[in-house]
Design a protein around this motif. Structure first.
Motif, mmCIF file in Angstrom:
data_model
loop_
_atom_site.group_PDB
_atom_site.id
_atom_site.type_symbol
_atom_site.label_atom_id
_atom_site.label_comp_id
_atom_site.label_asym_id
_atom_site.label_seq_id
_atom_site.Cartn_x
_atom_site.Cartn_y
_atom_site.Cartn_z
ATOM 1 N N ARG A 20 0.949 -1.253 0.033
ATOM 2 C CA ARG A 20 -0.710 0.037 0.016
ATOM 3 C C ARG A 20 0.448 1.232 -0.321
ATOM 4 O O ARG A 20 0.253 1.972 -0.633
ATOM 5 C CB ARG A 20 -0.973 -0.057 1.153
ATOM 6 N N GLU A 21 1.895 1.561 0.385
ATOM 7 C CA GLU A 21 2.476 2.278 1.039
ATOM 8 C C GLU A 21 3.670 2.262 -0.745
ATOM 9 O O GLU A 21 3.689 3.506 -1.130
ATOM 10 C CB GLU A 21 4.424 2.704 1.919
ATOM 11 N N ALA A 22 3.873 1.813 -0.576
ATOM 12 C CA ALA A 22 4.147 1.851 -2.722
ATOM 13 C C ALA A 22 3.423 2.223 -3.311
ATOM 14 O O ALA A 22 3.967 3.219 -4.463
ATOM 15 C CB ALA A 22 5.200 0.474 -2.849
ATOM 16 N N ARG A 23 2.170 2.142 -3.817
ATOM 17 C CA ARG A 23 0.718 2.181 -4.351
ATOM 18 C C ARG A 23 0.594 3.642 -3.716
ATOM 19 O O ARG A 23 0.175 4.636 -5.334
ATOM 20 C CB ARG A 23 -0.081 1.600 -4.135
ATOM 21 N N ILE A 24 0.846 4.161 -2.878
ATOM 22 C CA ILE A 24 0.255 5.624 -2.104
ATOM 23 C C ILE A 24 1.879 6.747 -2.998
ATOM 24 O O ILE A 24 1.713 7.601 -3.349
ATOM 25 C CB ILE A 24 0.421 6.192 -0.795
ATOM 26 N N ARG A 25 2.939 5.964 -2.829
ATOM 27 C CA ARG A 25 4.563 6.506 -4.216
ATOM 28 C C ARG A 25 4.174 6.306 -4.790
ATOM 29 O O ARG A 25 4.855 6.692 -5.864
ATOM 30 C CB ARG A 25 5.540 6.027 -3.395
ATOM 31 N N LYS A 26 3.504 5.737 -5.328
ATOM 32 C CA LYS A 26 2.862 5.512 -7.013
ATOM 33 C C LYS A 26 4.235 5.129 -7.906
ATOM 34 O O LYS A 26 4.562 5.677 -8.818
ATOM 35 C CB LYS A 26 3.082 6.696 -8.124
#
Length: 88
Positions: free
Chosen positions: A63-69
């Protein structure tokens, strides 16, 4: 000013790469825990909890990676199928 901006981009790229490596590592850990749980006939509550914890760690970082795109440019080994009979 240019060097400060350039340095920030390099730091972001470095930490993004570390995050991708962590995601891949956590995915392997989760897959290993899941396969171990499936292979053992008498899986106990502790084994199920370890698998659930590995899953939660993976999804938290994902999820953190998704937030950071962040995009991953490599295919995880768990995605690759080694069944070559289907390709004939």
């Amino acid at each position: 000013m240019f060097f400060n901006r350039f340095r920030r981009q390099n730091v972001k790229k470095e930490y993004d790469q570390r995050l991708l490596e962590l995601i891949n590592s956590l995915k392997e850990e989760w897959d290993h825990a899941s396969q171990t749980q499936e292979a053992v006939a008498d899986s106990d509550m502790e084994m199920e909890q370890e698998t659930a914890l590995a899953r939660q760690k993976y999804f938290f970082i994902y999820r953190e990676a998704r937030i950071r795109k962040i995009k991953n440019d490599q295919i995880q080994p768990s995605v690759i199928s080694y069944d070559h009979d289907n390709f004939e």
